[in-house]
Design an enzyme around this catalytic site. Structure first.
Site, PDB file in Angstrom:
ATOM      1  N   ASP A  21      -6.044  45.286  11.028  1.00 48.86           N
ATOM      2  CA  ASP A  21      -4.595  45.571  11.106  1.00 48.86           C
ATOM      3  C   ASP A  21      -3.797  44.596  11.971  1.00 48.86           C
ATOM      4  O   ASP A  21      -2.611  44.816  12.188  1.00 48.86           O
ATOM      5  CB  ASP A  21      -4.315  47.004  11.602  1.00 48.86           C
ATOM      6  CG  ASP A  21      -4.352  48.005  10.451  1.00 48.86           C
ATOM      7  OD1 ASP A  21      -4.389  47.555   9.296  1.00 48.86           O
ATOM      8  OD2 ASP A  21      -4.342  49.215  10.725  1.00 48.86           O
ATOM      9  N   LYS A  24      -4.229  39.771   9.304  1.00 46.61           N
ATOM     10  CA  LYS A  24      -4.936  38.637   8.696  1.00 46.61           C
ATOM     11  C   LYS A  24      -4.530  38.434   7.240  1.00 46.61           C
ATOM     12  O   LYS A  24      -4.260  37.320   6.799  1.00 46.61           O
ATOM     13  CB  LYS A  24      -6.459  38.855   8.771  1.00 46.61           C
ATOM     14  CG  LYS A  24      -6.990  38.957  10.182  1.00 46.61           C
ATOM     15  CD  LYS A  24      -8.474  39.274  10.215  1.00 46.61           C
ATOM     16  CE  LYS A  24      -8.806  40.649   9.657  1.00 46.61           C
ATOM     17  NZ  LYS A  24      -8.228  41.758  10.436  1.00 46.61           N
ATOM     18  N   THR A  25      -4.508  39.527   6.485  1.00 45.30           N
ATOM     19  CA  THR A  25      -4.200  39.412   5.058  1.00 45.30           C
ATOM     20  C   THR A  25      -2.734  39.057   4.847  1.00 45.30           C
ATOM     21  O   THR A  25      -2.403  38.213   4.004  1.00 45.30           O
ATOM     22  CB  THR A  25      -4.577  40.724   4.340  1.00 45.30           C
ATOM     23  OG1 THR A  25      -5.956  40.992   4.594  1.00 45.30           O
ATOM     24  CG2 THR A  25      -4.368  40.606   2.836  1.00 45.30           C
ATOM     25  N   HIS A  84     -12.971  45.124   9.774  1.00 45.07           N
ATOM     26  CA  HIS A  84     -13.602  46.321  10.296  1.00 45.07           C
ATOM     27  C   HIS A  84     -15.051  46.045  10.713  1.00 45.07           C
ATOM     28  O   HIS A  84     -15.779  45.321  10.044  1.00 45.07           O
ATOM     29  CB  HIS A  84     -13.548  47.388   9.203  1.00 45.07           C
ATOM     30  CG  HIS A  84     -13.878  48.754   9.680  1.00 45.07           C
ATOM     31  ND1 HIS A  84     -15.162  49.157   9.898  1.00 45.07           N
ATOM     32  CD2 HIS A  84     -13.083  49.795  10.002  1.00 45.07           C
ATOM     33  CE1 HIS A  84     -15.143  50.405  10.325  1.00 45.07           C
ATOM     34  NE2 HIS A  84     -13.883  50.814  10.387  1.00 45.07           N
TER      35      HIS A  84
HETATM   36  P1  GDP Z   1      -5.488  42.926   8.448  1.00 42.10           P
HETATM   37  O1  GDP Z   1      -6.254  44.196   8.500  1.00 42.10           O
HETATM   38  O2  GDP Z   1      -5.734  42.110   9.688  1.00 42.10           O
HETATM   39  O3  GDP Z   1      -5.689  42.132   7.186  1.00 42.10           O
HETATM   40  O4  GDP Z   1      -3.918  43.328   8.542  1.00 42.10           O
HETATM   41  P2  GDP Z   1      -2.835  43.436   7.380  1.00 42.10           P
HETATM   42  O5  GDP Z   1      -2.404  42.085   6.930  1.00 42.10           O
HETATM   43  O6  GDP Z   1      -3.331  44.365   6.348  1.00 42.10           O
HETATM   44  O7  GDP Z   1      -1.619  44.067   8.199  1.00 42.10           O
HETATM   45  C1  GDP Z   1      -1.711  45.310   8.867  1.00 42.10           C
HETATM   46  C2  GDP Z   1      -0.344  45.892   9.082  1.00 42.10           C
HETATM   47  O8  GDP Z   1       0.415  45.086   9.985  1.00 42.10           O
HETATM   48  C3  GDP Z   1       0.500  46.008   7.814  1.00 42.10           C
HETATM   49  O9  GDP Z   1       1.206  47.199   7.845  1.00 42.10           O
HETATM   50  C4  GDP Z   1       1.414  44.825   7.902  1.00 42.10           C
HETATM   51  O10 GDP Z   1       2.620  44.998   7.216  1.00 42.10           O
HETATM   52  C5  GDP Z   1       1.655  44.713   9.391  1.00 42.10           C
HETATM   53  N1  GDP Z   1       1.956  43.327   9.760  1.00 42.10           N
HETATM   54  C6  GDP Z   1       1.232  42.233   9.415  1.00 42.10           C
HETATM   55  N2  GDP Z   1       1.801  41.113   9.892  1.00 42.10           N
HETATM   56  C7  GDP Z   1       2.898  41.520  10.598  1.00 42.10           C
HETATM   57  C8  GDP Z   1       3.907  40.805  11.333  1.00 42.10           C
HETATM   58  O11 GDP Z   1       3.897  39.581  11.461  1.00 42.10           O
HETATM   59  N3  GDP Z   1       4.874  41.566  11.923  1.00 42.10           N
HETATM   60  C9  GDP Z   1       4.914  42.908  11.806  1.00 42.10           C
HETATM   61  N4  GDP Z   1       5.907  43.548  12.423  1.00 42.10           N
HETATM   62  N5  GDP Z   1       3.985  43.601  11.122  1.00 42.10           N
HETATM   63  C10 GDP Z   1       2.995  42.922  10.508  1.00 42.10           C
HETATM   64 MG    MG Z   2      -6.990  42.434   5.614  1.00 48.40          MG
END
Ligand code: GDP
Ligand code: MG
Length: 393
Positions: A21, A24-25, A84
């Site tokens: 979260d 990354k994606t 995870h």
């Molecule tokens: P991952 O698990 O690392 O791949 O994270 P995700 O890309 O799925 O993002 C997790 C959450 O963080 C989502 O709800 C995104 O919309 C939010 N998010 C990701 N990047 C940003 C950002 O630069 N700013 C904000 N405010 N939220 C973000």
């Molecule tokens: Mg991801």
């Protein structure tokens, strides 16, 4: 007809890592969008990266997704790493091929347990260069928070042997860049500039026999069986004879097709993300964990001597010693097999934090060579990082 891959810029394999979260994606999608607007990538939306059905159901990344893009000076294949802890296993196999990594840390949360675990893993599998993206910078309460997070990450990197004072740290917002915000779009370019400048083109092992660890296997109706993976060493051309080694009897085939990201290649070399069509091979004959190699280059083995560093509990390892006869999983390249540890006799033990010599007997034969690295895992935890010292017959 498909386009021919032009080897115009050096190719590097990079990827995102970091706590679930932290974005990354989203950042991966943002990079493709920003570069697509400059004609250097095909934009891949968030849903296109988090694409395996299990991921959508559970909302977490369990497979590794590949995207490709170019900067002014390089061609990159980028893997979006799982976040995870349960899926660190995928990270081990993916990270092993990374020439550099983008460590994503949320400005809102700072370094979290998986941030540390991924740094440890990256170090173990030999990722030499890390660039930090402090993501969600748009949502940070104030600049002081960003300074604190940066300091924390630099210290964490130093703790595990990275030059924490030197690594580039860029404050980004994947989400805002994805939405087209000009300020945050420019920060994505800053991040890519930092990767271009800081991650060197790695020396490719071209003078050794061809070897490709099999990551995935597909059937193309009417054409045959295709295997994919990153070429670990050497090179291969259309028409070359190869062998498939490990997990069973070695067998021979011929390369009848080569592609990278949908473009055909005349030859594939170390570092290339490659899909190979193999003549006369049935779907069930070949699987992840085997290697495709030049004939006679490598053989399957079950017994070897190794040097293993046992991780401490703080690094995600065991809190207590392990004993002679211990039976964990051994992760080699793209697969894992059970094995039994010989520490020299009944009652012998080894402590977390120690580096120990051991003999290992695997439950299945794996294509092994001296110097090959591996991870030792047990119940979802990485307990050790090892290197094959000698093959035993
Ligand atoms: P991952 O698990 O690392 O791949 O994270 P995700 O890309 O799925 O993002 C997790 C959450 O963080 C989502 O709800 C995104 O919309 C939010 N998010 C990701 N990047 C940003 C950002 O630069 N700013 C904000 N405010 N939220 C973000
Ligand atoms: Mg991801």
């Amino acid at each position: 007809a498909k386009q021919l891959y032009e080897r115009a810029k050096p190719h590097l394999n990079i990827g995102t890592m970091g706590h679930v979260d932290h974005g990354k994606t989203t950042l991966t999608a943002a990079i493709t969008k920003v570069l697509a607007d400059r004609g250097l990538a095909a934009a891949v939306p968030f849903e296109g990266i988090d694409r395996a059905p299990e991921e959508r159901d559970r909302g977490i990344t369990i497979n590794i997704a590949h995207v490709q893009y170019e900067t002014a000076t390089r061609h990159y294949a980028h893997v979006d790493m799982p976040g995870h802890a349960d899926f660190v296993k995928n990270m081990i196999t993916g990270a092993a091929q990374l020439d550099g990594a983008v460590l994503v840390v949320s400005a809102q949360d700072g370094a979290m347990p998986q941030t540390r675990e991924h740094i440890v893993l990256a170090r173990q599998v030999g990722v030499r260069h890390v660039v930090v993206a402090i993501n969600k910078a748009d949502a940070a309460a104030d600049a002081e928070i960003l300074d604190l997070v940066e300091l924390e990450v630099r210290e964490l990197l130093s703790e595990y042997g990275y030059p924490g004072d030197e690594v580039p740290v860029v404050r980004v917002s994947g989400l805002r860049a994805l939405e087209g915000d000009p300020y945050w779009t420019a920060r994505i370019m800053d991040l890519l500039d930092a990767v271009d400048a800081y991650v060197p083109v790695p020396p490719r092992v071209l003078d050794k026999p061809f070897l490709l660890p099999v990551e995935n296997v597909y059937t193309i109706t009417g054409r045959g069986t295709v295997v994919t993976g990153v070429v670990a060493q050497g090179s291969v051309e259309l028409g070359d004879r190869i062998e498939v080694v490990g997990l069973g009897d070695t067998f021979a085939s011929v390369v009848t097709g080569l592609e990278t990201f949908g473009q055909t290649m005349r030859h594939a070399e170390a570092g290339d993300n490659t899909a190979m069509l193999l003549r006369g091979v049935q779907r069930g004959q070949i699987r992840r964990g085997q290697v495709v190699s030049a004939p006679g280059a490598i053989a399957p083995h079950v017994r070897f001597r190794a040097r293993v560093r046992l991780l401490t509990a703080a690094e995600g390892g065991r809190g207590n010693p392990l004993f002679h006869g211990y039976r964990p999983q051994f992760h080699f390249r793209t697969t894992d097999v059970p094995g039994t540890v010989d520490l020299g006799g009944e009652g012998a033990m080894a402590l977390p934090g120690d580096t120990v010599e051991m003999a290992v007997e695997l439950g299945k034969p794996i294509a092994l060579a001296e110097g090959l690295g591996f991870a030792v895992r047990e119940g979802g935890r990485t307990v050790g990082a090892g290197t094959v010292v000698a093959i035993m017959q």
